[in-house]
Scaffold this motif. Structure first.
Motif, mmCIF file in Angstrom:
data_model
loop_
_atom_site.group_PDB
_atom_site.id
_atom_site.type_symbol
_atom_site.label_atom_id
_atom_site.label_comp_id
_atom_site.label_asym_id
_atom_site.label_seq_id
_atom_site.Cartn_x
_atom_site.Cartn_y
_atom_site.Cartn_z
ATOM 1 N N LYS A 40 0.837 -1.186 0.000
ATOM 2 C CA LYS A 40 0.000 0.000 0.000
ATOM 3 C C LYS A 40 0.878 1.245 0.000
ATOM 4 N N VAL A 41 0.352 2.302 -0.617
ATOM 5 C CA VAL A 41 1.103 3.535 -0.753
ATOM 6 C C VAL A 41 0.476 4.602 0.123
ATOM 7 N N ASP A 42 1.305 5.363 0.826
ATOM 8 C CA ASP A 42 0.813 6.473 1.632
ATOM 9 C C ASP A 42 0.225 7.531 0.712
ATOM 10 N N PRO A 43 -1.073 7.839 0.854
ATOM 11 C CA PRO A 43 -1.700 8.827 -0.030
ATOM 12 C C PRO A 43 -1.034 10.192 0.045
ATOM 13 N N ALA A 44 -0.294 10.438 1.117
ATOM 14 C CA ALA A 44 0.362 11.735 1.264
ATOM 15 C C ALA A 44 1.721 11.787 0.568
ATOM 16 N N SER A 45 2.116 10.685 -0.058
ATOM 17 C CA SER A 45 3.409 10.649 -0.752
ATOM 18 C C SER A 45 3.472 11.749 -1.802
ATOM 19 N N VAL A 46 4.671 12.224 -2.050
ATOM 20 C CA VAL A 46 4.884 13.287 -3.020
ATOM 21 C C VAL A 46 5.703 12.748 -4.182
ATOM 22 N N TYR A 47 5.261 13.045 -5.387
ATOM 23 C CA TYR A 47 5.983 12.601 -6.575
ATOM 24 C C TYR A 47 7.244 13.437 -6.756
ATOM 25 N N GLU A 48 8.376 12.757 -6.924
ATOM 26 C CA GLU A 48 9.645 13.431 -7.169
ATOM 27 C C GLU A 48 9.908 13.420 -8.670
ATOM 28 N N PRO A 49 9.887 14.591 -9.318
ATOM 29 C CA PRO A 49 10.120 14.621 -10.775
ATOM 30 C C PRO A 49 11.450 13.994 -11.148
ATOM 31 N N VAL A 50 11.463 13.303 -12.284
ATOM 32 C CA VAL A 50 12.704 12.693 -12.774
ATOM 33 C C VAL A 50 13.395 13.677 -13.716
ATOM 34 N N ALA A 51 14.714 13.539 -13.820
ATOM 35 C CA ALA A 51 15.506 14.467 -14.629
ATOM 36 C C ALA A 51 16.468 13.681 -15.513
ATOM 37 N N PRO A 52 16.803 14.214 -16.698
ATOM 38 C CA PRO A 52 17.736 13.512 -17.587
ATOM 39 C C PRO A 52 19.161 13.532 -17.049
ATOM 40 N N THR A 53 19.948 12.562 -17.466
ATOM 41 C CA THR A 53 21.349 12.482 -17.072
ATOM 42 C C THR A 53 22.246 12.842 -18.250
ATOM 43 N N ILE A 54 23.514 13.089 -17.963
ATOM 44 C CA ILE A 54 24.477 13.399 -19.025
ATOM 45 C C ILE A 54 24.627 12.207 -19.966
ATOM 46 N N GLU A 55 24.631 10.978 -19.397
ATOM 47 C CA GLU A 55 24.767 9.779 -20.237
ATOM 48 C C GLU A 55 23.590 9.653 -21.199
ATOM 49 N N GLN A 56 22.394 9.959 -20.734
ATOM 50 C CA GLN A 56 21.218 9.895 -21.595
ATOM 51 C C GLN A 56 21.293 10.939 -22.706
ATOM 52 N N ALA A 57 21.763 12.140 -22.381
ATOM 53 C CA ALA A 57 21.891 13.196 -23.390
ATOM 54 C C ALA A 57 22.866 12.769 -24.483
#
Length: 727
Positions: A40-57
């Motif tokens: 089960k997931v805590d409904p109060a959880s906050v989504y952490e945005p993902v970001a690109p990496t140098i390797e992906q670029a």
């Protein structure tokens, strides 16, 4: 076929042409511990945005260069391409338009036309911004759904005259979050109704739906940078063609395992399909294929280990679904799937499959004979079934004189059938997804004196012609080749060559149309599978997109709008190049109309064909359903009508087989479960499509006495001069 698939052919008896598979992984290659159950997931959880990496670029820049300079299709990265990438990306992230609103889409207007230039230079942030917003909206919707369930499904009103659109992929984006609330309320009602009608109690329904939505919510919170990058890159690479795709490091690992080891699992090829994992095809001789219930285009909803509760996998990454389905030999895994034939995604079936190794001998060619009476004369027709084009390269390289390969096995089977005095030969390539290219080339050589078999053109317009240089002919008599929509790649090369040479008739349905060749190229981060060549027949026409059109067509249950190259977005088109000189052994134009007429007359009175047509009509009606009622009484009536039809079709088949009918749908499902548990119980009876292939062969012998005897290779080659045009 890919370079990696050629490597696989040397190490494992697995088909190495993927028959239209894009972004696919073969299930359950290694023994592995399944993933744990969802928490089960805590409904109060906050989504952490993902970001690109140098390797992906850096990988993005390399991918852009490879696509522009080495792909078969000449396509520039332009503003128009930017808009198409944007649409494809949204289709992947929210294909059913159930998370985003019209206002959200309008936020993207400024970046919509700039994605191309950004992708050229490794600027990934715009794509990640879109991904992060979608994930936030997914979380909002799932929290709303959980709230509705926790409020009590007994609060939902099923007496209202409401309905819901089954497929929203072409629907308008809803205006705002209030409209989304209404849409999701209907989605939940639809899911509850489907389970109520199957006899599930409300408490169990609520538990199932809560676990489903909580599991999806957990996956949304666990989003990784690599998830966004792989989705974005595949929207980008898919503009060139559906078989060009990016493999993340984890996906590459699974892909390389697939290339180097024999299969151990259920034997199915899977791919991501929006939030679902979809079955692309079944591996011949594998547990899923032998079990018989899992079908191409089925979508997996949940996976259950033996004795454990199902784990909902909607929204899961493909590699994680693969990990969950993997397991030890002789263990059982149960898949809950939305059948390809379902009119509604809430209509699911459970399929239990016993994991096992896909053995070479179970993929091997096999033979049978048919005995047909015609006008006081009995014809003996040989039948050779070829599930895949295989070769045991390890045994070959080790110097084993008895190494297995398609061509060697078929040659031996032909020798045995000729000793039995067969009057004609039927080659069954239905559901043969391809395999080793050289085996298709060599097998064509069993039926012709010598000559070209297939042409391969690369992006520079250089054409390589594969040639059978062996003048020996294993079989020079009348020939019929059976195909269907799942016949792909090497199968299409063989069937096309037999048709072009006039060596036999192709009977069945239009083939898949997989006429491209891929190579897997390493990147600094993951791999790129890229299309570099196309196959062409000796008559000059490509097998790409169009496949092989049969001389005599037999309808199929397979939905051509969902399965086949021409059902894939951005598939390379059909085209043609110069024909190469080849012998035209027989001209069927003088008898083909009569053959078709006789075939039609048989099918008009055939109970097997009548039943097949009923099934096709039923499936077509199901697929055409665009809305389902949310009124309990109306929905129950619809449901019961579907169930009555299913039972009637099953009992009609039982009657044809001389077996007692099932008294109820439950009895039918119990029997299916029993069959699934006993993989050794196989039906050896030749099916009516093969028998019809034999009947067409007997017609050929009736109509043309020139074909009534097996000619020598010299006689065969001398019948007509070489031609360079298509038949």
């Amino acid at each position: 076929m890919t370079i990696a698939e050629n490597i696989m052919a040397r190490r494992s008896p697995v088909p190495n042409i993927r028959g239209g598979v894009c972004r696919a992984i073969t299930v359950a290659l290694l023994l592995s511990t399944p993933l744990g159950l969802q928490a089960k997931v805590d409904p109060a959880s906050v989504y952490e945005p993902v970001a690109p990496t140098i390797e992906q670029a850096r990988a993005n820049i390399l991918i852009a260069r490879q696509l522009q300079f080495t792909h078969f299709r000449d396509l520039n990265i332009s503003d128009e391409l930017s808009a198409n990438v944007f649409e494809a990306y949204l289709d992947y992230l929210d294909g059913q338009r159930i998370y985003l609103t019209k206002a959200d889409i309008e936020k993207f207007d400024q970046i919509k036309g700039q994605l191309g230039s950004a992708l050229k230079t490794g600027q990934l942030q715009p794509g990640f911004d879109i991904y992060n917003l979608v994930q936030q909206r997914v979380i909002e919707r799932l929290k709303f759904a959980i709230g509705v369930i926790e409020n009590g499904i007994d609060k939902l009103d099923f007496t209202e005259n409401e309905s819901i659109l089954v497929d929203r992929s072409e629907a308008d984006w809803v205006a705002d979050s209030k409209a989304l609330d209404e849409l999701w309320r209907k989605r939940i009602k639809n899911a509850v109704l489907a389970q109520r009608l199957s006899g599930t109690k409300d408490e169990a329904i609520a538990d199932t739906l809560l676990r489903r939505y909580e599991g999806q919510l957990k996956r949304a919170y666990q989003a990784r940078s690599e998830d966004a990058f792989q989705a974005y890159m595949n929207a980008f690479t898919g503009m060139w063609d559906p078989h060009t795709s990016y493999f993340s490091p984890r996906t590459s690992e699974n892909f390389n395992i697939n290339m180097s080891l024999s299969l151990e699992g259920i034997g199915a090829v899977l791919q991501s399909d929006n939030e679902y994992t979809k079955v692309v095809r079944l591996v011949p001789g594998g547990p899923a294929s032998k079990q018989g219930e899992l079908q191409p285009a089925d979508r997996i909803v949940s996976v259950a280990q033996e004795g454990e509760k199902p784990v909902n996998v909607i929204g899961w990454r493909l590699d994680e679904v693969v990990d969950l389905i993997r397991g030890p030999r002789n263990s059982s895994v149960t898949l809950e799937v939305i059948p390809a034939t379902a009119s509604d995604e809430t209509m699911t079936e459970t399929i239990a499959i016993t994991r096992d190794e896909v053995k070479l001998e179970e993929q091997s060619a096999s033979k049978d004979t048919l005995h047909l009476q015609r006008g006081g004369k009995e014809y003996t027709i040989g039948v050779i079934t070829i599930p895949t084009f295989y070769a045991d390269f390890q045994a070959m390289q080790a110097g084993d004189p008895n190494y297995k390969s398609t061509t060697r096995d078929v040659r031996e089977l032909i020798t045995q059938l000729k000793a039995e005095g067969v009057d004609g030969l039927v080659i069954d390539l239905r559901n043969n997804g391809g395999g080793a290219l050289h085996e298709a080339n060599d097998m064509v050589g069993l039926f012709i004196d010598k000559g070209p078999t297939v042409q391969i053109r690369n992006a520079n317009n250089d054409v390589q012609v594969l040639v059978d240089e062996d003048p020996s002919v294993a079989y020079a008599g009348p020939l019929v080749v059976l195909t269907n929509r799942m016949s792909a790649s090497a199968s299409e090369i063989f069937a096309g060559a037999i048709q072009d040479y006039g060596r036999g008739l192709v009977v069945g349905s239009q083939t898949f149309g997989k006429g491209t060749v891929q190579a897997v190229r390493p990147l600094n981060h993951g791999q790129l599978k890229i299309t570099q060549s196309k196959f062409y027949r000796v008559s000059g026409g490509s097998t790409q997109h169009k496949g092989v059109i049969p001389d005599i067509e037999i309808p199929s249950r397979i939905d051509k709008t969902r399965i086949g190259e021409d059902a894939l977005e951005h598939a390379l088109p059909w085209d043609q190049i110069e024909a190469v000189p080849h012998t035209r052994y027989y001209d069927f134009s003088s008898i083909i109309d009569e053959l078709r007429q006789r075939h039609d007359q048989r099918f008009a009175t055939s109970p097997e064909f009548s039943l097949l047509q009923k099934e096709i009509d039923f499936l077509t009606k199901q697929r055409a359903t665009d809305r389902v009622s949310l009124n309990l009484n109306e929905r129950r009536e619809e449901y019961e009508q579907i169930e009555r039809t299913r039972l009637a079709i099953a009992n009609a088949r039982r009657e044809l087989d001389g077996k007692p009918p099932f008294e109820s749908l439950e009895a039918l499902e119990d029997w299916q479960d029993q069959q699934a548990a006993d993989l050794a119980s196989t039906d050896d009876e030749v099916d009516f499509i093969i028998r019809e292939g034999g009947q067409i062969m007997a017609d050929m012998l009736d109509l043309n006495s020139r074909m009534a005897s097996i000619l020598t290779p010299q006689q065969l080659a001398a019948q007509t001069p070489a031609v360079t045009s298509s038949p």
